[in-house]
Design a protein around this motif. Structure first.
Motif, PDB file in Angstrom:
ATOM      1  N   SER A  10       0.855  -1.186   0.000  1.00 27.98           N
ATOM      2  CA  SER A  10       0.000   0.000   0.000  1.00 27.98           C
ATOM      3  C   SER A  10       0.894   1.240   0.000  1.00 27.98           C
ATOM      4  O   SER A  10       2.128   1.133   0.076  1.00 27.98           O
ATOM      5  CB  SER A  10      -0.919  -0.008   1.220  1.00 27.98           C
ATOM      6  OG  SER A  10      -0.169   0.185   2.406  1.00 27.98           O
ATOM      7  N   ASP A  11       0.294   2.422  -0.054  1.00 28.60           N
ATOM      8  CA  ASP A  11       1.102   3.642  -0.058  1.00 28.60           C
ATOM      9  C   ASP A  11       1.158   4.304   1.312  1.00 28.60           C
ATOM     10  O   ASP A  11       1.575   5.450   1.442  1.00 28.60           O
ATOM     11  CB  ASP A  11       0.583   4.634  -1.110  1.00 28.60           C
ATOM     12  CG  ASP A  11      -0.890   4.990  -0.900  1.00 28.60           C
ATOM     13  OD1 ASP A  11      -1.449   4.588   0.140  1.00 28.60           O
ATOM     14  OD2 ASP A  11      -1.479   5.653  -1.776  1.00 28.60           O
ATOM     15  N   SER A  12       0.716   3.570   2.329  1.00 36.18           N
ATOM     16  CA  SER A  12       0.760   4.104   3.695  1.00 36.18           C
ATOM     17  C   SER A  12       0.879   2.944   4.675  1.00 36.18           C
ATOM     18  O   SER A  12       0.232   1.906   4.493  1.00 36.18           O
ATOM     19  CB  SER A  12      -0.498   4.905   4.007  1.00 36.18           C
ATOM     20  OG  SER A  12      -0.610   5.161   5.399  1.00 36.18           O
ATOM     21  N   PRO A  13       1.699   3.118   5.720  1.00 35.84           N
ATOM     22  CA  PRO A  13       1.808   2.044   6.717  1.00 35.84           C
ATOM     23  C   PRO A  13       0.513   1.818   7.493  1.00 35.84           C
ATOM     24  O   PRO A  13       0.364   0.800   8.172  1.00 35.84           O
ATOM     25  CB  PRO A  13       2.926   2.530   7.649  1.00 35.84           C
ATOM     26  CG  PRO A  13       2.947   4.012   7.483  1.00 35.84           C
ATOM     27  CD  PRO A  13       2.564   4.268   6.057  1.00 35.84           C
ATOM     28  N   ARG A  69       4.049  -6.629   3.531  1.00 40.44           N
ATOM     29  CA  ARG A  69       5.189  -5.904   4.110  1.00 40.44           C
ATOM     30  C   ARG A  69       6.077  -6.818   4.950  1.00 40.44           C
ATOM     31  O   ARG A  69       7.279  -6.572   5.074  1.00 40.44           O
ATOM     32  CB  ARG A  69       4.689  -4.726   4.951  1.00 40.44           C
ATOM     33  CG  ARG A  69       3.871  -5.119   6.179  1.00 40.44           C
ATOM     34  CD  ARG A  69       3.268  -3.920   6.887  1.00 40.44           C
ATOM     35  NE  ARG A  69       2.229  -3.282   6.077  1.00 40.44           N
ATOM     36  CZ  ARG A  69       1.571  -2.192   6.465  1.00 40.44           C
ATOM     37  NH1 ARG A  69       1.849  -1.612   7.625  1.00 40.44           N
ATOM     38  NH2 ARG A  69       0.640  -1.664   5.690  1.00 40.44           N
ATOM     39  N   ASN A 114      10.338   1.182   2.620  1.00 40.83           N
ATOM     40  CA  ASN A 114      10.301   2.543   3.141  1.00 40.83           C
ATOM     41  C   ASN A 114       9.753   3.535   2.109  1.00 40.83           C
ATOM     42  O   ASN A 114       8.922   4.393   2.430  1.00 40.83           O
ATOM     43  CB  ASN A 114      11.714   2.961   3.561  1.00 40.83           C
ATOM     44  CG  ASN A 114      11.706   3.848   4.788  1.00 40.83           C
ATOM     45  OD1 ASN A 114      10.896   3.644   5.684  1.00 40.83           O
ATOM     46  ND2 ASN A 114      12.601   4.816   4.839  1.00 40.83           N
ATOM     47  N   TYR A 141       5.993   3.602   1.474  1.00 46.47           N
ATOM     48  CA  TYR A 141       5.199   4.334   2.457  1.00 46.47           C
ATOM     49  C   TYR A 141       5.601   5.811   2.511  1.00 46.47           C
ATOM     50  O   TYR A 141       5.500   6.463   3.554  1.00 46.47           O
ATOM     51  CB  TYR A 141       5.364   3.696   3.834  1.00 46.47           C
ATOM     52  CG  TYR A 141       4.911   2.252   3.888  1.00 46.47           C
ATOM     53  CD1 TYR A 141       3.851   1.805   3.116  1.00 46.47           C
ATOM     54  CD2 TYR A 141       5.561   1.329   4.708  1.00 46.47           C
ATOM     55  CE1 TYR A 141       3.435   0.491   3.152  1.00 46.47           C
ATOM     56  CE2 TYR A 141       5.144  -0.003   4.753  1.00 46.47           C
ATOM     57  CZ  TYR A 141       4.093  -0.415   3.975  1.00 46.47           C
ATOM     58  OH  TYR A 141       3.683  -1.737   4.005  1.00 46.47           O
ATOM     59  N   GLN A 142       6.062   6.324   1.374  1.00 50.31           N
ATOM     60  CA  GLN A 142       6.401   7.743   1.222  1.00 50.31           C
ATOM     61  C   GLN A 142       7.599   8.159   2.066  1.00 50.31           C
ATOM     62  O   GLN A 142       7.752   9.342   2.408  1.00 50.31           O
ATOM     63  CB  GLN A 142       5.196   8.647   1.581  1.00 50.31           C
ATOM     64  CG  GLN A 142       3.873   8.205   0.979  1.00 50.31           C
ATOM     65  CD  GLN A 142       3.930   8.040  -0.536  1.00 50.31           C
ATOM     66  OE1 GLN A 142       4.441   8.908  -1.225  1.00 50.31           O
ATOM     67  NE2 GLN A 142       3.419   6.916  -1.035  1.00 50.31           N
ATOM     68  N   TYR A 165       5.809  -0.618  11.242  1.00 46.27           N
ATOM     69  CA  TYR A 165       4.984  -1.023  10.113  1.00 46.27           C
ATOM     70  C   TYR A 165       4.204  -2.306  10.400  1.00 46.27           C
ATOM     71  O   TYR A 165       3.210  -2.588   9.744  1.00 46.27           O
ATOM     72  CB  TYR A 165       5.854  -1.244   8.873  1.00 46.27           C
ATOM     73  CG  TYR A 165       6.541  -0.002   8.346  1.00 46.27           C
ATOM     74  CD1 TYR A 165       6.045   1.274   8.627  1.00 46.27           C
ATOM     75  CD2 TYR A 165       7.692  -0.097   7.562  1.00 46.27           C
ATOM     76  CE1 TYR A 165       6.685   2.421   8.146  1.00 46.27           C
ATOM     77  CE2 TYR A 165       8.327   1.030   7.069  1.00 46.27           C
ATOM     78  CZ  TYR A 165       7.828   2.275   7.372  1.00 46.27           C
ATOM     79  OH  TYR A 165       8.456   3.403   6.881  1.00 46.27           O
TER      80      TYR A 165
END
Length: 471
Positions: free
Chosen positions: A330-333, A365, A392, A395-396, A414
């Motif tokens: 995903s793009d966020s933890p 992850r 890392n 997750y931006q 995470y």
């Protein structure tokens, strides 16, 4: 002489009469017939002329129910056994017949699917029903009920076997699925509670309470394993149960992996198992389960391998998973759903709005984290940094350069709320010379003994296990 004897006899008579009188006064009266015995006597009379259950009646006459104060019973009278029946059934005797007498009176309409009766010898009798067909412990009732006073009598073709779980029929698989889902939700809830308690001190927890926490978690995991293995045995021959069987099997792999990570052992088939047992079992699942489940099994085996410092095995399993292209990040933890490798368990974690969200115990992850740590364990720093940088940046975050110290706590974060974060502290103890990380800041934590949980005393005795160090 004769005269003397007569005189002595005359003197003795009043004395003897007084003894007889005393004995008569002190003699115990016949105890009153209990309600249970009286009810059974009425049932014997009602069945006396029924030749097909004559053997059952003869045994019924001999049993003692003086301790049962019930006038409402449900009796399952066994037909006289033929040679064909005795091959499956146990013989009827004064012990097994009590399994055929249930406390309370139940008409046939009241014998509903899933009902559990209690016999007079305190055994469970499991009712299953399809339409008008009713079975008790898997033995089908013949005909209708016979009313005898406040009780009911049924005729059955065989002696009931003693069982500790319901006989599962094809049409009962939905109920089994629901029971198993509840079992796993209970386990997931305990996993989240334990992780939160040990890593953040949530609920006011300190490590002084670790014995109580550990015992609760061990018992929940053990109960899930035992029930899961029973369900699998019962549905093994049902073609329509293949999907449910695979689901329970993979859920069990998850429970056992978590147990192994927390304790260094797990229970299966009622014995304590180690890494070799888990590896053999997981490799079988990887080979036999459908692709998605096979991938989940690979990740579970990778985590267990990492726990056991088998870095090559852990690395290779994760590299293969990542190379397959089937893992999504995903793009966020904080967003778990796209990464879910196996089903989530609903309503476990408190959300910001006061509701409950699912817990996902197996995420993509984790494959990157395990591979990165395995590379570190093998001394392959560049490869480790490359793998962790992928995670890392997804997750931006920033890519990691080789000359900076890696704060592994970021990557542990995470894994928050997956139920499996805490065992990584145990894994990282072997790498603390190359990684920057800190232990849980929870009161009472002692690195020398708390990385594994204490095994409950009852389990030490039952399974002949050695206690983990420090306890």
């Amino acid at each position: 002489m004769k005269k003397t004897f007569s005189l002595m006899w005359f003197i003795a008579i009043p004395f003897m009469l007084s003894i007889v009188s005393c004995n008569k006064d002190n003699a115990p009266e016949n105890p009153p017939v209990s309600k249970g015995d009286e009810t059974v006597q009425n049932i014997v009379q009602a069945l006396e002329d029924n030749e097909e259950v004559s053997g059952f009646v003869e045994v019924l006459k001999k049993i003692n129910l003086s301790d049962i104060n019930e006038d409402k019973l449900t009796v399952f009278a066994v037909k006289n056994l033929t040679a064909a029946k005795t091959s499956r059934s146990t013989m009827l005797d004064s012990v097994s017949i009590k399994r055929h007498i249930a406390v309370g009176s139940y008409s046939k309409s009241q014998l509903t699917d899933g009902l559990v009766l209690k016999s007079v010898n305190d055994e469970n009798l499991y009712i299953s029903r399809t339409g008008d067909d009713v079975a008790v412990n898997g033995v089908e009732i013949e005909g209708e009920e016979i009313a005898v006073g406040n009780s009911f009598v049924y005729v059955v073709p065989e002696v009931f076997e003693s069982i500790d779980t319901p006989i599962i029929r094809e049409d009962s698989l939905i109920a089994v699925r629901d029971l198993w889902n509840y079992e796993m939700k209970t386990f997931a809830d305990q996993s989240f509670t334990l992780e939160a308690s040990l890593t953040t001190g949530q609920y006011g927890t300190t490590f002084n309470e670790i014995t109580t926490l550990s015992e609760r978690y061990w018992n929940t995991a053990l109960n899930a394993i035992r029930n899961g293995e029973k369900y699998l045995a019962q549905i093994a021959d049902m073609e329509s149960a293949k999907g449910l069987s695979d689901t329970i099997t993979l859920d069990l792999a998850l429970v056992k992996a978590q147990m192994f990570a927390y304790y260094g052992t797990y229970i299966s088939d009622n014995r304590a198992c180690k890494m070799d047992d888990y590896e053999a079992w997981c490799n079988k699942l990887i080979a036999e389960l459908p692709t998605a489940m096979s991938n989940a099994s690979s990740l579970l085996l990778a985590k267990a391998s990492l726990c056991n410092a088998k870095y090559d095995e852990a690395k290779n399993l994760c590299k293969k998973l990542i190379a397959s292209g089937m893992l999504k990040l995903s793009d966020s933890p904080y967003i778990y759903e796209p990464e879910n490798l196996w089903r989530g368990y609903d309503d476990i974690i408190m959300s910001g709005d006061g509701g409950l969200t699912p817990m996902y115990p197996l995420l993509s992850r984790e494959a990157y984290l395990i591979e990165g740590l395995a590379e570190y364990g093998l001394g392959n720093t560049s490869e480790a940094i490359e793998t962790l940088s992928i995670l890392n940046t997804a997750y931006q975050g920033d890519a990691i350069s080789e000359d900076e110290s890696i704060n592994i706590n970021t990557f542990l974060f995470y894994m928050r709320s997956t139920g499996g974060m805490y065992p990584y502290y145990r894994i990282l103890t072997n790498m603390n010379n190359i990684l920057d990380f800190s232990y849980p800041e929870v009161e009472g934590f002692d690195e020398s003994k708390h990385l594994l949980l204490p095994i409950p005393e009852s389990a030490l005795r039952e399974f002949a296990i050695e206690q983990n160090p420090g306890y």
